[in-house]
Design a protein around this motif. Sequence first.
Motif, mmCIF file in Angstrom:
data_model
loop_
_atom_site.group_PDB
_atom_site.id
_atom_site.type_symbol
_atom_site.label_atom_id
_atom_site.label_comp_id
_atom_site.label_asym_id
_atom_site.label_seq_id
_atom_site.Cartn_x
_atom_site.Cartn_y
_atom_site.Cartn_z
ATOM 1 N N SER A 85 0.859 -1.179 0.000
ATOM 2 C CA SER A 85 0.000 0.000 0.000
ATOM 3 C C SER A 85 0.900 1.236 0.000
ATOM 4 O O SER A 85 2.122 1.141 0.196
ATOM 5 C CB SER A 85 -0.893 0.016 1.242
ATOM 6 N N ILE B 248 -5.426 -9.454 4.366
ATOM 7 C CA ILE B 248 -6.334 -9.067 3.296
ATOM 8 C C ILE B 248 -7.013 -10.283 2.662
ATOM 9 O O ILE B 248 -8.191 -10.244 2.321
ATOM 10 C CB ILE B 248 -5.595 -8.217 2.232
ATOM 11 N N VAL C 154 -7.484 -2.285 5.418
ATOM 12 C CA VAL C 154 -6.762 -3.353 6.118
ATOM 13 C C VAL C 154 -5.638 -2.744 6.947
ATOM 14 O O VAL C 154 -4.836 -1.957 6.442
ATOM 15 C CB VAL C 154 -6.178 -4.373 5.115
ATOM 16 N N SER D 229 -4.090 -3.907 -2.750
ATOM 17 C CA SER D 229 -3.462 -2.900 -1.904
ATOM 18 C C SER D 229 -3.859 -1.488 -2.318
ATOM 19 O O SER D 229 -3.586 -0.520 -1.594
ATOM 20 C CB SER D 229 -1.934 -3.036 -1.962
ATOM 21 N N GLY E 111 -6.808 -1.698 0.030
ATOM 22 C CA GLY E 111 -5.659 -1.402 0.869
ATOM 23 C C GLY E 111 -5.936 -0.466 2.024
ATOM 24 O O GLY E 111 -5.310 -0.578 3.083
ATOM 25 N N ASP E 112 -6.852 0.490 1.843
ATOM 26 C CA ASP E 112 -7.150 1.432 2.911
ATOM 27 C C ASP E 112 -8.149 0.879 3.923
ATOM 28 O O ASP E 112 -8.591 1.590 4.813
ATOM 29 C CB ASP E 112 -7.659 2.755 2.340
ATOM 30 N N ASN F 34 -3.027 -4.332 8.466
ATOM 31 C CA ASN F 34 -1.743 -4.924 8.077
ATOM 32 C C ASN F 34 -1.811 -5.351 6.615
ATOM 33 O O ASN F 34 -2.479 -6.324 6.275
ATOM 34 C CB ASN F 34 -1.416 -6.125 8.968
ATOM 35 N N GLY F 35 -1.114 -4.613 5.761
ATOM 36 C CA GLY F 35 -1.139 -4.924 4.337
ATOM 37 C C GLY F 35 -0.232 -6.083 3.979
ATOM 38 O O GLY F 35 0.478 -6.631 4.821
ATOM 39 N N LYS F 36 -0.244 -6.465 2.705
ATOM 40 C CA LYS F 36 0.645 -7.504 2.213
ATOM 41 C C LYS F 36 2.084 -7.084 2.520
ATOM 42 O O LYS F 36 2.407 -5.901 2.439
ATOM 43 C CB LYS F 36 0.476 -7.680 0.702
ATOM 44 N N SER G 278 2.607 1.531 3.472
ATOM 45 C CA SER G 278 3.623 0.519 3.775
ATOM 46 C C SER G 278 4.798 0.555 2.812
ATOM 47 O O SER G 278 5.857 0.001 3.096
ATOM 48 C CB SER G 278 2.990 -0.884 3.771
#
Length: 313
Positions: A47, A147, A138, A110, A135-136, A140-142, A50
């Motif tokens: 994202s 997700i 979650v 993301s 993405g906005d 904790n992103g990838k 991140s």
Amino acid sequence: MIQAVIFDMDGVLFDTERLAVQSWEKAGLEFGIKGMGDIVPHVLGFSQKSSWPMVQKFVGKDFPYDDFRRRVHDHSFAYFDEFGVPVKKGVQEALQYLKDNGYRTAVATSTRRESAMHHFQQTGLKDYFDAFVCGDEVKNGKPAPDIFLIAADKLGVNPKNCMVIEDSPNGLKAAFAAGVTPVMVPDLIAPNEKLAQLYSYVIDSLSDLPKLLESVSKQEIHKTTEEYLEELRILARKNPDLKQKLLATQQAEQPLACFCTLANEQGILVSVGDMIKLGEEYYDNLFKSCNGAAVTPLEGWEDAYEMFIASLF
């Protein structure tokens, strides 16, 4: 049993990652920095928030990243307004197949929801999906698995019964951690031995997804890796061209990835993980046969692979 398919968006459904490289490069020049487009492959699947720690390694902590990303957004959307959002090969056919065959579908991207929904509205693909996670939305992103776990929950399907289609290393890491069946569709980044330990299958485009799902469905009653390899061995002995292709993988830069791809193309689902496990089993058996005496450590998949290649002669 695969009941649902979850898709990444950029680089999988839409051919937007090459455009991202161009937009990053153009915006970078406007901020007085050359080569910003080269950063894109390093942040695929991240994202905006991140990705900043990675980007600042290239541009420093004082770089106005939020302003830069707004400029990137403006350049990309100027392109979309003029030419439309480019859809990847096989997307429409694959989504129709999934709909016709009762699979649940979701997007796990993301990208921010506002931008993602713009793409699906403009391309007319929104109604093919049962759920969207952006993405906005979650924390904790990838490469965290959140997700995909959220997407599976929205679909009401156990993650182990979900297949995830990804193109980036971070996406594959997230899929692997989520306990789904990861499938790679290469875009800017090609498959390699390291990535091959994360995905179960690799396909050239979404045009190949129906065939993959049919192969998986036919082999729901799991055979051992040795049984799969025996099927491939028999095919290779009957088909000289296939035999030569399998032998030629020895000269490939990523021999195991090429080997497993060839097997998958024949409808024989042998993954890198299968070969690694088989190689470890060979080592364990050899160690036991030597009554625990010191033996030369084997290389896992290399031994399983080499034994198969030797059997073709």
